[in-house]
Design an enzyme around this catalytic site. Structure first.
Site, PDB file in Angstrom:
ATOM      1  N   SER A  83       0.872  -1.160   0.000  1.00 47.06           N
ATOM      2  CA  SER A  83       0.000   0.000   0.000  1.00 47.06           C
ATOM      3  C   SER A  83       0.919   1.223   0.000  1.00 47.06           C
ATOM      4  O   SER A  83       2.133   1.067   0.088  1.00 47.06           O
ATOM      5  CB  SER A  83      -0.826  -0.117   1.280  1.00 47.06           C
ATOM      6  OG  SER A  83      -1.619   0.963   1.439  1.00 47.06           O
ATOM      7  N   LEU A  84       0.356   2.395  -0.105  1.00 45.88           N
ATOM      8  CA  LEU A  84       1.204   3.591  -0.132  1.00 45.88           C
ATOM      9  C   LEU A  84       0.833   4.538   0.994  1.00 45.88           C
ATOM     10  O   LEU A  84      -0.319   4.613   1.401  1.00 45.88           O
ATOM     11  CB  LEU A  84       1.036   4.331  -1.460  1.00 45.88           C
ATOM     12  CG  LEU A  84       1.566   3.680  -2.724  1.00 45.88           C
ATOM     13  CD1 LEU A  84       1.187   4.513  -3.932  1.00 45.88           C
ATOM     14  CD2 LEU A  84       3.077   3.516  -2.653  1.00 45.88           C
ATOM     15  N   GLU A 119       3.473   8.864 -11.652  1.00 47.62           N
ATOM     16  CA  GLU A 119       2.416   8.162 -12.386  1.00 47.62           C
ATOM     17  C   GLU A 119       1.057   8.684 -11.946  1.00 47.62           C
ATOM     18  O   GLU A 119       0.884   9.047 -10.789  1.00 47.62           O
ATOM     19  CB  GLU A 119       2.450   6.669 -12.050  1.00 47.62           C
ATOM     20  CG  GLU A 119       3.813   6.056 -12.190  1.00 47.62           C
ATOM     21  CD  GLU A 119       3.767   4.546 -12.027  1.00 47.62           C
ATOM     22  OE1 GLU A 119       2.664   3.972 -12.072  1.00 47.62           O
ATOM     23  OE2 GLU A 119       4.844   3.954 -11.861  1.00 47.62           O
ATOM     24  N   LYS A 121      -2.351   8.380 -10.434  1.00 51.82           N
ATOM     25  CA  LYS A 121      -2.905   7.391  -9.508  1.00 51.82           C
ATOM     26  C   LYS A 121      -4.355   7.150  -9.887  1.00 51.82           C
ATOM     27  O   LYS A 121      -5.230   7.963  -9.615  1.00 51.82           O
ATOM     28  CB  LYS A 121      -2.791   7.875  -8.063  1.00 51.82           C
ATOM     29  CG  LYS A 121      -3.161   6.796  -7.076  1.00 51.82           C
ATOM     30  CD  LYS A 121      -2.851   7.222  -5.670  1.00 51.82           C
ATOM     31  CE  LYS A 121      -3.134   6.104  -4.691  1.00 51.82           C
ATOM     32  NZ  LYS A 121      -4.493   5.588  -4.762  1.00 51.82           N
ATOM     33  N   ARG A 142      -6.000  -7.842  -5.018  1.00 49.32           N
ATOM     34  CA  ARG A 142      -5.074  -7.601  -3.925  1.00 49.32           C
ATOM     35  C   ARG A 142      -5.507  -8.278  -2.628  1.00 49.32           C
ATOM     36  O   ARG A 142      -4.662  -8.739  -1.857  1.00 49.32           O
ATOM     37  CB  ARG A 142      -4.979  -6.092  -3.724  1.00 49.32           C
ATOM     38  CG  ARG A 142      -4.188  -5.670  -2.551  1.00 49.32           C
ATOM     39  CD  ARG A 142      -3.789  -4.232  -2.754  1.00 49.32           C
ATOM     40  NE  ARG A 142      -3.176  -3.704  -1.578  1.00 49.32           N
ATOM     41  CZ  ARG A 142      -3.834  -3.083  -0.617  1.00 49.32           C
ATOM     42  NH1 ARG A 142      -5.130  -2.943  -0.729  1.00 49.32           N
ATOM     43  NH2 ARG A 142      -3.198  -2.611   0.409  1.00 49.32           N
ATOM     44  N   LYS A 322      -1.604  12.919  -3.075  1.00 55.99           N
ATOM     45  CA  LYS A 322      -3.019  13.012  -3.445  1.00 55.99           C
ATOM     46  C   LYS A 322      -3.470  14.446  -3.661  1.00 55.99           C
ATOM     47  O   LYS A 322      -2.855  15.392  -3.178  1.00 55.99           O
ATOM     48  CB  LYS A 322      -3.855  12.385  -2.319  1.00 55.99           C
ATOM     49  CG  LYS A 322      -3.637  10.903  -2.163  1.00 55.99           C
ATOM     50  CD  LYS A 322      -4.966  10.195  -2.194  1.00 55.99           C
ATOM     51  CE  LYS A 322      -4.867   8.754  -1.781  1.00 55.99           C
ATOM     52  NZ  LYS A 322      -5.820   8.413  -0.742  1.00 55.99           N
ATOM     53  N   CYS A 416     -42.344  33.160  12.410  1.00 58.72           N
ATOM     54  CA  CYS A 416     -41.192  33.689  11.674  1.00 58.72           C
ATOM     55  C   CYS A 416     -40.200  34.339  12.645  1.00 58.72           C
ATOM     56  O   CYS A 416     -40.584  35.178  13.452  1.00 58.72           O
ATOM     57  CB  CYS A 416     -41.669  34.702  10.643  1.00 58.72           C
ATOM     58  SG  CYS A 416     -40.311  35.614   9.899  1.00 58.72           S
ATOM     59  N   CYS A 432     -42.854  32.788   5.645  1.00 61.73           N
ATOM     60  CA  CYS A 432     -43.503  33.726   6.555  1.00 61.73           C
ATOM     61  C   CYS A 432     -44.812  34.190   5.905  1.00 61.73           C
ATOM     62  O   CYS A 432     -44.825  34.526   4.716  1.00 61.73           O
ATOM     63  CB  CYS A 432     -42.583  34.918   6.821  1.00 61.73           C
ATOM     64  SG  CYS A 432     -43.357  36.179   7.848  1.00 61.73           S
TER      65      CYS A 432
HETATM   66  S1  IVH Z   1       2.293   2.043  -7.663  1.00 62.86           S
HETATM   67  C1  IVH Z   1       3.407  -0.209  -3.431  1.00 62.86           C
HETATM   68  N1  IVH Z   1       1.026   3.279  -9.525  1.00 62.86           N
HETATM   69  O1  IVH Z   1      -2.785   2.922  -5.509  1.00 62.86           O
HETATM   70  C2  IVH Z   1       2.256   0.065  -4.313  1.00 62.86           C
HETATM   71  N2  IVH Z   1      -0.218   2.412  -7.727  1.00 62.86           N
HETATM   72  O2  IVH Z   1      -2.320   3.055  -2.362  1.00 62.86           O
HETATM   73  C3  IVH Z   1       2.790   0.648  -5.564  1.00 62.86           C
HETATM   74  N3  IVH Z   1      -2.616   2.818  -7.880  1.00 62.86           N
HETATM   75  O3  IVH Z   1      -2.977  -0.312  -4.346  1.00 62.86           O
HETATM   76  C4  IVH Z   1       1.692   1.144  -6.321  1.00 62.86           C
HETATM   77  N4  IVH Z   1      -2.554   3.882  -9.800  1.00 62.86           N
HETATM   78  O4  IVH Z   1      -3.950   0.067  -6.605  1.00 62.86           O
HETATM   79  C5  IVH Z   1       0.931   2.634  -8.363  1.00 62.86           C
HETATM   80  N5  IVH Z   1       0.055   4.367 -11.283  1.00 62.86           N
HETATM   81  C6  IVH Z   1      -0.054   3.742 -10.120  1.00 62.86           C
HETATM   82  C7  IVH Z   1      -1.295   3.546  -9.487  1.00 62.86           C
HETATM   83  C8  IVH Z   1      -1.331   2.872  -8.273  1.00 62.86           C
HETATM   84  C9  IVH Z   1      -3.325   3.433  -8.834  1.00 62.86           C
HETATM   85  C10 IVH Z   1      -3.183   2.235  -6.658  1.00 62.86           C
HETATM   86  C11 IVH Z   1      -2.780   0.807  -6.443  1.00 62.86           C
HETATM   87  C12 IVH Z   1      -2.330   0.710  -5.023  1.00 62.86           C
HETATM   88  C13 IVH Z   1      -2.738   2.027  -4.449  1.00 62.86           C
HETATM   89  C14 IVH Z   1      -1.718   2.525  -3.468  1.00 62.86           C
END
Ligand code: IVH
Length: 676
Positions: A83-84, A119, A121, A142, A322, A416, A432
């Site tokens: 996860s990030l 990239e 997201k 996942r 984000k 009123c 009113c």
């Molecule tokens: S890299 C270690 N690239 O974001 C995870 N993730 O919270 C590296 N996601 O579960 C992820 N677009 O589903 C990466 N261009 C992108 C992404 C991406 C969407 C999602 C992914 C991951 C979540 C991370």
């Protein structure tokens, strides 16, 4: 917060978060948005940090991901799907780099200057694809990061995922390859599917992520095939990744093997460029066909990335940068009634101030009683507030799970709040029954900001109407409670004009007593009367006014020149009204202060002037100003107390009356001579 309340809140937050976590991960059917969910999590994390003794191993702040559903075959991920961590602004990004630099024992500056791969997201769901000898053998979701679900059959319906890899470049296809990517659908496809679902009386998907997840996790692959799922690949894990020295190279390899990579992904030359890229996408995101909620930023150098390692389930070397969330949670502190220009009563929520989409929000309109009922809203509730794009913030749901029992039901008033008339129904609206009420109330607000009252430049009738309609103000006191954030979010209100309005309001928080008394709109108290009564009874604060004025006796008022029984009664009545005193208290609360009126002394002291007809060289306002400057008074009507009548072109009946009473007459020229 009291201890018991605190425990309760933490306990309820945990349960609520767990519930929504399972709606999201396990059932692909979240009830609240990611941003609202994050806001709850953030509150819980904050409380747990502040009160470490209440932290529990079982808290959802320590866990992520979902539990796989029973219906699919489970697949263990050889390498966990991570996860990030999130960052929401520049400071958080720089903090991240600083932490990494400490970890790597290199300077922050040198790390800031490294390359970062950026990239988009995508708001979809993560997928793992395993290829053996170039053929897709397994695709899985996942799940909880360790164990996911086998969706190989369904994946084969997605065109952008190759069943068989191609050798398009010189990079050899490894015998065994694990690839990660994102499955998603376009915003258009969401609309199309939802229209169809609606027609068939089926469930509506809240967003593209739910729909993507819901479509992929179908036991019947035909349903999956009927939805236009798309995919981008973004990572290679396992042995195959060892040959690459940058993240960018991985993307090139993926493309050369026939995968779809996102054409908007770029390598930034340093962290400042990363910040620019994200800010730029925040502006442009609406133009994309699919939803993104930020950018993923990774240290491009693979060796550095690996040396940073993993903490828990999160790689240190990557972060999700984000966009500013468009939803937040906050508390309804009060609901009050605003009477609009047409006498319609609108309930408005006072919120605990909260930042939504980058601006602080303190109120939100609730539209009408039906809306309160639809939301099931009570005073004291925790709510989700949303502000998509440039629209006005809206309360979109109540988080009932967080109730304590102390919430209060709100009901619309029967009378009123402005003039006490009976309230009647007009469609879904309460109104009113006095047709003039709304208009009169509106006029009193126009008067308050007008030139000879508070003189708030830039706050004309149009803006007052808008503030009334949006529920920003109920009475004149509320004008001083408005924040820049409240205005900025209204459509057609630029940042600049919001700033100017607030500046103007703040400047007018210090006001001359006479102007203030005039602005109150007390019947029969015109500009001149306001001036003389202020001079006779000076006060230096609103509190003093509240204390002093209601005690002034009728005889005392009438000792003032030009104050007769009609005027004194009106003043006394005004200062006896609880509603008016509450209004004065509101001014005080919002920081309005008064400059006491001083009687000017000069050659016109204790002289009263009346002007009739049009003056040639002087405007009436200027003449008044001059007379006041020399300590004189202006009166609207001729009486025995009048000292002079100044006569211009086309004088009216006042001249006749002056002659009858033998009052000295001055022409404009004579008047000017007098002051020379
Ligand atoms: S890299 C270690 N690239 O974001 C995870 N993730 O919270 C590296 N996601 O579960 C992820 N677009 O589903 C990466 N261009 C992108 C992404 C991406 C969407 C999602 C992914 C991951 C979540 C991370």
């Amino acid at each position: 917060m009291e201890k018991k309340e605190l425990y309760d809140r933490i306990e309820k937050l945990r349960k609520t978060i767990e519930y929504h976590q399972s709606r999201y991960y396990t059932f692909d059917d979240p009830e609240i948005s990611d941003a609202a969910f994050d806001a709850l999590k953030e509150e819980l994390e904050g409380l747990e940090k502040k009160h470490p003794n209440i932290t529990s191993e079982n808290s959802p702040t320590h866990r992520i991901g979902g539990v796989p559903l029973e219906k699919f075959t489970k697949v263990k991920h050889e390498y966990p799907m991570l996860s990030l961590q999130d960052a929401f602004d520049e400071d958080e990004m720089k903090e991240w780099v600083e932490k990494l630099s400490n970890f790597l024992k290199i300077t922050k500056e040198s790390l800031e200057k490294k390359e970062y791969y950026c990239e988009l997201k995508i708001d979809g769901l993560a997928i793992e694809l395993i290829y053996k000898k170039g053929f897709l053998v397994c695709a899985s979701t996942r799940g909880d990061g360790k164990i996911g679900e086998d969706v190989t059959q369904n994946i084969s319906t997605i065109k952008s995922i190759p069943q068989k890899l191609m050798q398009l470049g010189t990079i050899q296809i490894p015998d065994e390859l694990i690839v990660r990517g994102e499955i998603f659908l376009t915003k258009k496809e969401l609309e199309r599917v939802n229209a169809e679902q609606k027609k068939n009386g089926l469930k509506i998907y809240a967003n593209t992520r739910n729909l993507a997840a819901g479509s992929l996790r179908q036991l019947d692959p035909k349903i999956t095939a009927s939805r236009k799922l798309e995919s981008f690949q973004y990572d290679i894990v396992g042995d195959a990744e060892k040959q690459f020295s940058t993240h960018e190279e991985k993307h090139k390899a993926l493309a050369s093997w026939g995968f779809t990579t996102n054409k908007h992904n770029v390598c930034a030359k340093d962290i400042n460029e990363v910040i620019k890229i994200r800010n730029n996408w925040e502006q442009k995101r609406e133009k994309l066909e699919y939803e993104i909620d930020g950018i993923v930023v990774l240290l491009n150098d693979a060796r550095l990335f690996d040396s940073l390692g993993i903490i828990g389930k999160i790689p240190r070397g990557a972060i999700a940068y984000k966009f500013t969330p468009r939803e937040a949670t906050t508390i309804i502190e009060n609901i009050r009634i605003q009477v609009g220009r047409t006498g319609v009563l609108t309930p408005v929520a006072d919120l605990k101030p909260v930042s939504v989409g980058g601006t602080i929000i303190t109120h939100a309109t609730l539209h009408n009683a039906d809306e309160i009922e639809r939301l099931g809203l009570k005073i004291g509730d925790t709510v989700v507030i949303s502000r998509a794009g440039d629209v006005i913030p809206k309360i979109i749901r109540v988080i009932k799970e967080l109730r304590t029992g102390k919430e209060r039901v709100f009901s619309m008033p029967k009378l009123c709040p402005i003039d006490g008339s009976k309230v009647v129904m007009n469609g879904v609206f309460h109104q009113c029954s006095n047709e003039r009420c709304g208009a009169r109330h509106k006029e009193s607000l126009y008067h308050f900001v007008s030139r000879y009252a508070l003189n708030m430049r830039g706050l004309g009738a149009k803006i007052i109407d808008r503030f009334l309609d949006e529920g920003l103000i109920v009475d004149a006191g509320d004008i001083f409670s408005i924040t820049e954030g409240d205005i900025k979010v209204l459509e057609r209100f630029g940042e600049k004009s919001a700033e100017n309005i607030i500046k103007e309001i703040n400047q007018k928080k210090v006001v001359q007593q006479a102007r203030f008394i005039f602005a109150l709109g007390i019947i029969h108290v015109g500009e001149e009367t306001a001036r003389v009564i202020s001079e006779r009874f000076p006060v230096s604060s609103i509190l003093e006014l509240i204390k002093k004025y209601p005690k002034i006796k009728k005889e005392e008022w009438e000792e003032i020149q030009d104050v007769g029984p009609k005027v004194s009664e009106s003043i006394i009545k005004w200062f006896q009204s609880e509603k008016n005193i509450a209004l004065l208290q509101k001014f005080h609360k919002y920081g309005v202060s008064i400059i006491p009126s001083k009687k000017k002394v000069g050659k016109f002291t204790s002289k009263t002037f009346v002007i009739t007809g049009t003056l040639e060289g002087l405007s009436r306002d200027r003449a008044k100003e001059i007379i006041n400057m020399f300590g004189g008074t202006i009166s609207e009507s001729v009486s025995r107390n009048t000292t002079f009548v100044i006569v211009g072109e086309n004088p009216g009946s006042k001249l006749k009356r002056a002659n009858e009473l033998n009052i000295p007459i001055l022409s404009e020229k004579e008047f000017l001579k007098l002051i020379k």
